[in-house]
Design an enzyme around this catalytic site. Structure first.
Site, PDB file in Angstrom:
ATOM      1  N   SER A 230       1.528  -1.562   0.305  1.00 50.69           N
ATOM      2  CA  SER A 230       0.334  -0.666   0.266  1.00 50.69           C
ATOM      3  C   SER A 230       1.156   0.953   0.010  1.00 50.69           C
ATOM      4  O   SER A 230       2.086   1.148   0.370  1.00 50.69           O
ATOM      5  CB  SER A 230      -1.074  -0.406   1.218  1.00 50.69           C
ATOM      6  OG  SER A 230      -0.500   0.901   2.095  1.00 50.69           O
ATOM      7  N   LYS A 231      -0.111   2.260  -0.581  1.00 47.48           N
ATOM      8  CA  LYS A 231       1.124   3.636  -1.415  1.00 47.48           C
ATOM      9  C   LYS A 231       1.616   4.084   0.510  1.00 47.48           C
ATOM     10  O   LYS A 231       2.320   4.360   0.660  1.00 47.48           O
ATOM     11  CB  LYS A 231       0.179   5.110  -1.369  1.00 47.48           C
ATOM     12  CG  LYS A 231       0.956   5.028  -2.434  1.00 47.48           C
ATOM     13  CD  LYS A 231      -0.588   6.324  -2.929  1.00 47.48           C
ATOM     14  CE  LYS A 231      -0.199   6.974  -4.011  1.00 47.48           C
ATOM     15  NZ  LYS A 231      -1.359   7.384  -5.045  1.00 47.48           N
TER      16      LYS A 231
END
Ligand code: GLU
Length: 464
Positions: A230-231
């Site tokens: 995830s970012k």
């Protein structure tokens, strides 16, 4: 084959793997790769993001000669609308004016899909009316996935999904299908995150009277905790790795192995050989662990395999005046060329070259208080004093410098490693780095002694 990224402002490592697999598959089978930029979400789109996609691909080795395009999804809006009208004309789609709240009120369930209320109301196109696909109520849609095998979807679980908004704009599910048809795509290889879309899209292909492509869904990438990347949590952008000094060939090699193995224990291998052996039957459908440590180790191996000249040229971006920490006029390519072979075996990332060689180009060593405190313990001042005396006249060669320091350490009971520490910090500012004696040799007697003298003075409170 096609690669159909939506511009997002960064090139996800998962996308990098997808495009490599598409490219490898196309090359293995003598097919073509199409680059299509899915840019119809105008609110989240900037022209420079398209350039970022193109340059990230080029960095991976997939330049404009390797694909057709780039085509822009936004150039095909006319065909998207035509397909939507066609489905409406044939009765495969209908207009609907339900609001989300109406559906929830009717079904009493937040999570259920559309309940088909407008299916038979015969609404005509008009303001506030979206176009929905009339999904079959019975039967099954079978996706014969090239990686996952057969997956069966009950049609009764597929809601009447929206094809076009009330303003007429066509949504992803249909636009993506129309473009694939238009570009005569025979194989769609994309992330498993799209798997829920696939039965809907296959129904659209069939409703539009065409043979659907062969689908293959690649696993997601996960981190060491087996969480989806995830970012927020993970370093995802290809650009970040490029800027840290990963070599494209190493990244390409590593990404190819995220879910595919060439057999045997082989890991590091030339890309062309991977292409020759790449088969989707050998791609693993389970989540793939994106192991940065391993990618880093691959990078170190690729760096060590470079010729000395190629290593020097690979380092250039980190030596440019705009980014290097030293004054440009102090940089000497000949000195760098002497240090480079020492560094080549020690760096895993090209960016690591800078702290290894900066001592040779900065007017003074970096000042790192932690390293100073660690290295300048008793009897550092006495060691430095002895070194100053001995190094005035010793032949300025690594072997002699080493031997003298060894002798100096002995009466203090210091191993060579311990005796080196204050000298290293005096000269380079750091406790780790390139081999000390070779570094001294390159830096020269005068400058080395000046720095050792300054450190000694600082230690003993004298002026140097
Ligand atoms: N534009 C979609 C995305 O970036 C890809 C669609 C596809 O590969 O079919 O997720």
């Amino acid at each position: 084959m096609r690669f159909a990224p939506s511009p997002t402002g960064m090139f996800h490592m998962g996308s990098a793997r997808s495009v490599l697999y598409n490219w490898a598959f196309a090359r293995h089978n003598g097919g073509a790769l199409v680059l299509r930029i899915e840019d119809t979400d105008a609110a989240r789109n900037r022209p420079e993001w398209i350039d970022d996609i193109i340059s990230a691909m080029a960095w991976l080795g997939i330049d404009g000669s390797q694909y057709e395009g780039p085509f822009l999804q936004s150039d095909n809006l006319g065909k998207h609308t035509q397909a939507a009208s066609e489905l409406y004309r044939q009765g495969r789609a209908y207009y609907c004016d339900c609001k989300r709240e109406d559906v929830i009120a009717r079904t009493g369930d937040q999570h259920r899909g559309y309940d088909g209320y407008c299916r038979d109301r015969g609404l005509r196109p008009g303001a506030g009316r979206a176009l929905r696909f009339r999904a079959p109520d019975t039967g099954v849609t079978v996706i014969d996935d090239l990686i996952r095998g057969k997956t069966v979807f009950e049609n009764s679980t597929i809601e009447d999904f929206v094809l076009a908004r009330s303003d007429g704009s066509v949504l992803f599910l249909l636009a993506n299908v129309v473009d694939d048809m238009d570009q005569r795509i025979t194989h769609v290889l994309r992330s498993e995150e799209h798997l829920p879309n696939t039965p809907k899209q296959q129904l659209l292909w069939e409703a539009l009277g065409q043979q659907p492509p062969a689908w293959g869904h690649l696993s997601i990438l996960v981190n060491e905790k087996r969480q989806k990347l995830s970012k927020r949590r993970d370093k995802l952008a290809l650009e970040t790795y490029r800027d840290e000094g990963y070599l494209a060939a190493a990244v390409r090699n590593y990404l190819m192995l995220l879910g595919w193995a060439p057999g045997g224990d082989r890991e590091i291998m030339p890309f062309d050989e991977m292409v020759a052996e790449f088969r989707l039957e050998d791609v693993n459908p389970s989540p793939a662990y994106f192991d940065i440590k391993k990618m880093r180790a691959f990078n170190g191996e690729y760096i060590r395999a470079l010729s000395p000249a190629d290593f020097i040229s690979a380092c250039q971006p980190w030596l440019e005046p705009a980014v290097a920490p030293w004054p440009a006029e102090r940089f000497d390519p000949a000195v760098f060329a002497e240090l480079a072979p020492l560094a080549q075996t020690r760096v895993a990332l090209l960016a690591e070259i800078v702290p290894m060689v900066d001592f040779a180009f900065l007017p003074d060593p970096v000042s790192d208080e932690g390293s100073w405190a660690k290295a300048m313990k008793e009897p550092a001042a006495d060691v430095l004093a002895a070194v100053l005396a001995a190094y005035e006249s010793v032949p300025w060669q690594a072997a002699d410098l080493r031997q003298r320091l060894e002798q100096i350490g002995e009466p203090f009971g210091l191993s060579l490693g311990k005796a080196q520490a204050p000298v290293r910090v005096a000269v380079t500012g750091r406790t780790v780095g390139l081999p000390l004696f070779e570094s001294l040799e390159v830096l020269g007697r005068e400058e080395s002694l000046r720095r050792i003298r300054a450190a000694h003075a600082r230690l003993t409170g004298q002026r140097s």
